[in-house]
Design an enzyme around this catalytic site. Structure first.
Site, PDB file in Angstrom:
ATOM      1  N   ASP A 119       6.968 -10.908   3.213  1.00 33.92           N
ATOM      2  CA  ASP A 119       5.992 -10.703   2.270  1.00 33.92           C
ATOM      3  C   ASP A 119       4.753 -10.442   2.296  1.00 33.92           C
ATOM      4  O   ASP A 119       4.661  -8.843   2.694  1.00 33.92           O
ATOM      5  CB  ASP A 119       5.744 -11.876   0.975  1.00 33.92           C
ATOM      6  CG  ASP A 119       4.407 -11.400  -0.210  1.00 33.92           C
ATOM      7  OD1 ASP A 119       3.419 -12.002  -0.796  1.00 33.92           O
ATOM      8  OD2 ASP A 119       4.493 -10.256  -0.566  1.00 33.92           O
ATOM      9  N   CYS A 177      18.802   3.016 -19.556  1.00 34.29           N
ATOM     10  CA  CYS A 177      17.811   1.559 -20.077  1.00 34.29           C
ATOM     11  C   CYS A 177      16.014   1.654 -19.416  1.00 34.29           C
ATOM     12  O   CYS A 177      15.916   2.167 -19.063  1.00 34.29           O
ATOM     13  CB  CYS A 177      18.762   0.630 -19.330  1.00 34.29           C
ATOM     14  SG  CYS A 177      17.566  -1.053 -20.079  1.00 34.29           S
TER      15      CYS A 177
HETATM   16  C1  B12 Z   1       1.393  -5.870  -3.155  1.00 34.89           C
HETATM   17  C2  B12 Z   1       2.208  -6.424  -3.698  1.00 34.89           C
HETATM   18  C3  B12 Z   1       2.901  -6.713  -4.792  1.00 34.89           C
HETATM   19  C4  B12 Z   1       1.429  -6.065  -6.162  1.00 34.89           C
HETATM   20  C5  B12 Z   1       1.666  -4.369  -6.393  1.00 34.89           C
HETATM   21  C6  B12 Z   1       3.631  -4.572  -6.541  1.00 34.89           C
HETATM   22  C7  B12 Z   1       3.979  -3.152  -6.098  1.00 34.89           C
HETATM   23  N1  B12 Z   1       5.175  -2.311  -7.271  1.00 34.89           N
HETATM   24  O1  B12 Z   1       3.284  -1.958  -5.653  1.00 34.89           O
HETATM   25  C8  B12 Z   1       1.004  -6.887  -7.376  1.00 34.89           C
HETATM   26  C9  B12 Z   1       0.846  -7.968  -6.975  1.00 34.89           C
HETATM   27  C10 B12 Z   1       1.095  -5.444  -8.678  1.00 34.89           C
HETATM   28  C11 B12 Z   1       3.146  -7.152  -6.662  1.00 34.89           C
HETATM   29  C12 B12 Z   1       3.434  -7.836  -7.649  1.00 34.89           C
HETATM   30  C13 B12 Z   1       5.114  -8.635  -8.247  1.00 34.89           C
HETATM   31  N2  B12 Z   1       5.843  -8.798  -6.594  1.00 34.89           N
HETATM   32 CO1  B12 Z   1       5.250  -8.324  -4.712  1.00 34.89          CO
HETATM   33  N3  B12 Z   1       4.641  -7.458  -2.956  1.00 34.89           N
HETATM   34  C14 B12 Z   1       4.203  -6.504  -2.916  1.00 34.89           C
HETATM   35  C15 B12 Z   1       3.713  -6.324  -1.531  1.00 34.89           C
HETATM   36  C16 B12 Z   1       3.220  -6.962  -0.588  1.00 34.89           C
HETATM   37  C17 B12 Z   1       4.108  -4.928  -1.178  1.00 34.89           C
HETATM   38  C18 B12 Z   1       5.017  -3.763  -2.103  1.00 34.89           C
HETATM   39  C19 B12 Z   1       3.683  -2.294  -2.265  1.00 34.89           C
HETATM   40  O2  B12 Z   1       3.993  -2.401  -0.411  1.00 34.89           O
HETATM   41  N4  B12 Z   1       4.032  -1.013  -2.818  1.00 34.89           N
HETATM   42  C20 B12 Z   1       4.160   0.309  -2.864  1.00 34.89           C
HETATM   43  C21 B12 Z   1       4.035   0.989  -3.079  1.00 34.89           C
HETATM   44  C22 B12 Z   1       4.379   2.649  -3.467  1.00 34.89           C
HETATM   45  O3  B12 Z   1       5.736   0.578  -3.932  1.00 34.89           O
HETATM   46  P1  B12 Z   1       6.693   0.193  -5.395  1.00 34.89           P
HETATM   47  O4  B12 Z   1       5.460  -0.282  -6.539  1.00 34.89           O
HETATM   48  O5  B12 Z   1       7.647  -0.618  -5.059  1.00 34.89           O
HETATM   49  O6  B12 Z   1       6.651   2.059  -5.485  1.00 34.89           O
HETATM   50  C23 B12 Z   1       7.811   2.510  -5.257  1.00 34.89           C
HETATM   51  C24 B12 Z   1       8.245   3.148  -6.413  1.00 34.89           C
HETATM   52  O7  B12 Z   1       7.642   2.368  -7.603  1.00 34.89           O
HETATM   53  C25 B12 Z   1       8.171   4.580  -6.656  1.00 34.89           C
HETATM   54  N5  B12 Z   1       6.660   4.908  -6.518  1.00 34.89           N
HETATM   55  C26 B12 Z   1       5.596   3.959  -6.699  1.00 34.89           C
HETATM   56  N6  B12 Z   1       4.306   5.360  -7.183  1.00 34.89           N
HETATM   57  C27 B12 Z   1       5.477   6.393  -6.886  1.00 34.89           C
HETATM   58  C28 B12 Z   1       4.880   7.852  -6.828  1.00 34.89           C
HETATM   59  C29 B12 Z   1       5.589   9.092  -7.085  1.00 34.89           C
HETATM   60  C30 B12 Z   1       4.659   9.610  -6.706  1.00 34.89           C
HETATM   61  C31 B12 Z   1       6.912   8.964  -6.718  1.00 34.89           C
HETATM   62  C32 B12 Z   1       7.532  10.059  -7.176  1.00 34.89           C
HETATM   63  C33 B12 Z   1       7.587   7.183  -6.867  1.00 34.89           C
HETATM   64  C34 B12 Z   1       6.659   6.469  -6.710  1.00 34.89           C
HETATM   65  O8  B12 Z   1       8.344   4.466  -5.644  1.00 34.89           O
HETATM   66  C35 B12 Z   1       7.569   4.001  -4.311  1.00 34.89           C
HETATM   67  C36 B12 Z   1       9.006   3.553  -3.547  1.00 34.89           C
HETATM   68  O9  B12 Z   1      10.273   3.296  -3.780  1.00 34.89           O
HETATM   69  C37 B12 Z   1       5.637  -6.621  -1.364  1.00 34.89           C
HETATM   70  C38 B12 Z   1       5.907  -6.787   0.262  1.00 34.89           C
HETATM   71  C39 B12 Z   1       6.115  -5.922   0.953  1.00 34.89           C
HETATM   72  N7  B12 Z   1       5.502  -6.061   2.286  1.00 34.89           N
HETATM   73  O10 B12 Z   1       6.728  -4.961   0.937  1.00 34.89           O
HETATM   74  C40 B12 Z   1       5.652  -7.677  -2.424  1.00 34.89           C
HETATM   75  C41 B12 Z   1       7.111  -7.581  -2.597  1.00 34.89           C
HETATM   76  C42 B12 Z   1       7.977  -6.172  -3.729  1.00 34.89           C
HETATM   77  N8  B12 Z   1       6.591  -8.227  -4.239  1.00 34.89           N
HETATM   78  C43 B12 Z   1       8.109  -9.120  -5.024  1.00 34.89           C
HETATM   79  C44 B12 Z   1       7.646  -9.938  -6.556  1.00 34.89           C
HETATM   80  C45 B12 Z   1       8.878 -10.965  -6.498  1.00 34.89           C
HETATM   81  C46 B12 Z   1       6.761  -9.301  -7.155  1.00 34.89           C
HETATM   82  C47 B12 Z   1       6.411  -9.632  -8.319  1.00 34.89           C
HETATM   83  C48 B12 Z   1       7.810 -10.022  -9.317  1.00 34.89           C
HETATM   84  C49 B12 Z   1       5.983 -11.109  -8.269  1.00 34.89           C
HETATM   85  C50 B12 Z   1       6.222 -11.641 -10.229  1.00 34.89           C
HETATM   86  N9  B12 Z   1       6.440 -12.458 -10.856  1.00 34.89           N
HETATM   87  O11 B12 Z   1       4.261 -11.694 -10.342  1.00 34.89           O
HETATM   88  C51 B12 Z   1       5.387  -8.806  -9.524  1.00 34.89           C
HETATM   89  C52 B12 Z   1       7.049  -7.657  -9.884  1.00 34.89           C
HETATM   90  C53 B12 Z   1       5.699  -6.585  -9.984  1.00 34.89           C
HETATM   91  C54 B12 Z   1       6.146  -5.082 -10.097  1.00 34.89           C
HETATM   92  N10 B12 Z   1       7.115  -5.036 -10.962  1.00 34.89           N
HETATM   93  O12 B12 Z   1       7.045  -4.367  -9.061  1.00 34.89           O
HETATM   94  C55 B12 Z   1       9.108  -9.215  -3.602  1.00 34.89           C
HETATM   95  C56 B12 Z   1       9.814  -8.136  -3.925  1.00 34.89           C
HETATM   96  C57 B12 Z   1      11.388  -8.751  -4.152  1.00 34.89           C
HETATM   97  C58 B12 Z   1      11.965  -7.659  -5.096  1.00 34.89           C
HETATM   98  N11 B12 Z   1      13.420  -8.046  -6.122  1.00 34.89           N
HETATM   99  O13 B12 Z   1      12.127  -6.581  -5.549  1.00 34.89           O
HETATM  100  C59 B12 Z   1       8.450  -8.317  -2.698  1.00 34.89           C
HETATM  101  C60 B12 Z   1       8.782  -7.700  -1.911  1.00 34.89           C
HETATM  102  C61 B12 Z   1       7.531  -9.746  -1.774  1.00 34.89           C
HETATM  103  C62 B12 Z   1       8.868 -10.557  -0.901  1.00 34.89           C
HETATM  104  N12 B12 Z   1       9.450 -10.654  -0.133  1.00 34.89           N
HETATM  105  O14 B12 Z   1       9.899 -10.802  -1.743  1.00 34.89           O
HETATM  106  N13 B12 Z   1       3.442  -7.690  -5.695  1.00 34.89           N
END
Ligand code: B12
Length: 302
Positions: A119, A177
């Protein structure tokens, strides 16, 4: 390789992937510049294991299934903890198990170097989970393991040792979905896969400072984290049950925190991941609930 980890408490599945860097830095950069929450700055260390561990040859991705929710009625005014904070802190459990796996690999070959992350670290963990092929990134943004569901926490162990890769050829997807998108109280999930976490209930429950009236409405009865996008996800039906933890805490009331010093708060709640922000934020969130004590409860029929 499985013999090296199958008895470790914090690893319910583990895959070894190649150290090639992920090609999503522009997306991470876009997010960091437009809607950053707790993610680290978007540099090459986020996508390239060779940056965090020069000479990295193998990336081990561990999956720990969290306690899986059963619907819990709460007393009036109580705040709901997400499943990520029901049991013992997954950071501790995964770190300890990955550390033990590292020691076993070192016993086999003492020349290996390692980088461990759970994380709080630079690597974009979901991207490496996706690379394993053991599941897919859902429309909720969560990685959905094909056997364990989406309630899985991730851990990464990079090493300079060359280990046998075991990426799966799985083709998993959400299809048409979109229940998570419809159910998200913050409307932060979009059909095109983008997510705007600044209106995510989980983020708002951890965001410091005063929340706006709109943010308080989104927060609803969340004390720490939010499971709604996972609660409605059909991919969590019929999955394997690996987590047998008993000492689970689902909700907390204001009176439970009355007169508690920060030291006492840490003694009682410090072993749960939701306590990282401290008692003040829990009191703030409970205060909003007492003020509102109305809308925002999840509709169990959804
Ligand atoms: C910051 C963070 C958060 C933030 C932001 C979440 C986010 N989605 O970024 C907040 C506080 C909201 C959060 C919440 C949660 N988190 Co969190 N979080 C993190 C952390 C530290 C970094 C995530 C990151 O880098 N995000 C960057 C963005 C860009 O990534 P992304 O949203 O996944 O985006 C992807 C897609 O959505 C899409 N996308 C997004 N934006 C865009 C834009 C365009 C133009 C396009 C084409 C695509 C696209 O592509 C991206 C890449 O694939 C990670 C740990 C880590 N070091 O990776 C844990 C992590 C992701 N979290 C985790 C968990 C468990 C949660 C929660 C479930 C906790 C809870 N029950 O409240 C929630 C789930 C929220 C959700 N639906 O994502 C787990 C996820 C496990 C899993 N099975 O996926 C992690 C991996 C921690 C761990 N070690 O277990 N989290």
């Amino acid at each position: 390789m499985e013999v090296l980890w199958q008895d470790l408490r914090g690893i319910h599945d583990l895959k070894i992937v190649s150290p090639q860097k992920l090609d999503i830095l522009p997306i991470l950069r876009h997010r960091y510049e437009t809607a950053a929450t707790f993610e680290p700055e978007a540099g090459p260390e986020r996508v390239d294991p060779g940056v965090v561990l020069p000479g990295c040859q193998s990336v081990l991705v561990a999956f720990y299934q969290l306690p899986r929710p059963q619907w819990q009625e709460m007393p009036e005014g109580a705040g709901r903890l997400a499943s990520v904070s029901w049991g013992e802190d997954y950071h501790t459990i995964l770190r300890d198990s990955l550390r033990m796996l590292q020691e076993r690999l070192e016993a086999q070959d003492p020349t290996g170097e390692f980088f461990l992350q759970v994380d709080t670290g630079p690597l974009y963990e979901r991207g490496f989970a996706q690379k394993t092929g053991a599941g897919h990134l859902g429309k909720s943004g969560n990685f959905i393991h094909h056997r364990l569901g989406s309630y899985v926490a991730l851990g990464i162990l990079c090493t300079t040792l060359e280990l046998p890769l075991d990426e799966e050829e799985g083709h998993y997807s959400c299809g048409d979905c979109s229940r998570c998108i419809q159910a998200c109280p913050g409307g932060c999930l979009h059909e095109d896969g983008t997510m705007i976490p600044t209106s995510c209930r989980s983020f708002l429950s951890q965001k410091k400072g005063m929340l706006t009236a709109k943010e308080q409405e989104i927060l609803g009865d969340a004390l720490y984290g939010c499971d709604i996008c996972q609660w409605v996800c059909p991919k969590n039906q019929g999955v394997e049950e690996k987590n047998a933890e008993e000492d689970l805490l689902h909700w907390v009331r204001s009176q439970d925190l009355e007169g508690l010093s920060n030291k006492k708060f840490r003694e009682i709640y410090g072993h749960r991941s939701g306590a990282w922000r401290g008692a003040a934020l829990w009191r703030r969130n409970l205060g909003y609930m007492e003020e509102a004590s109305g809308p925002g409860k999840i509709n169990e029929k959804c």
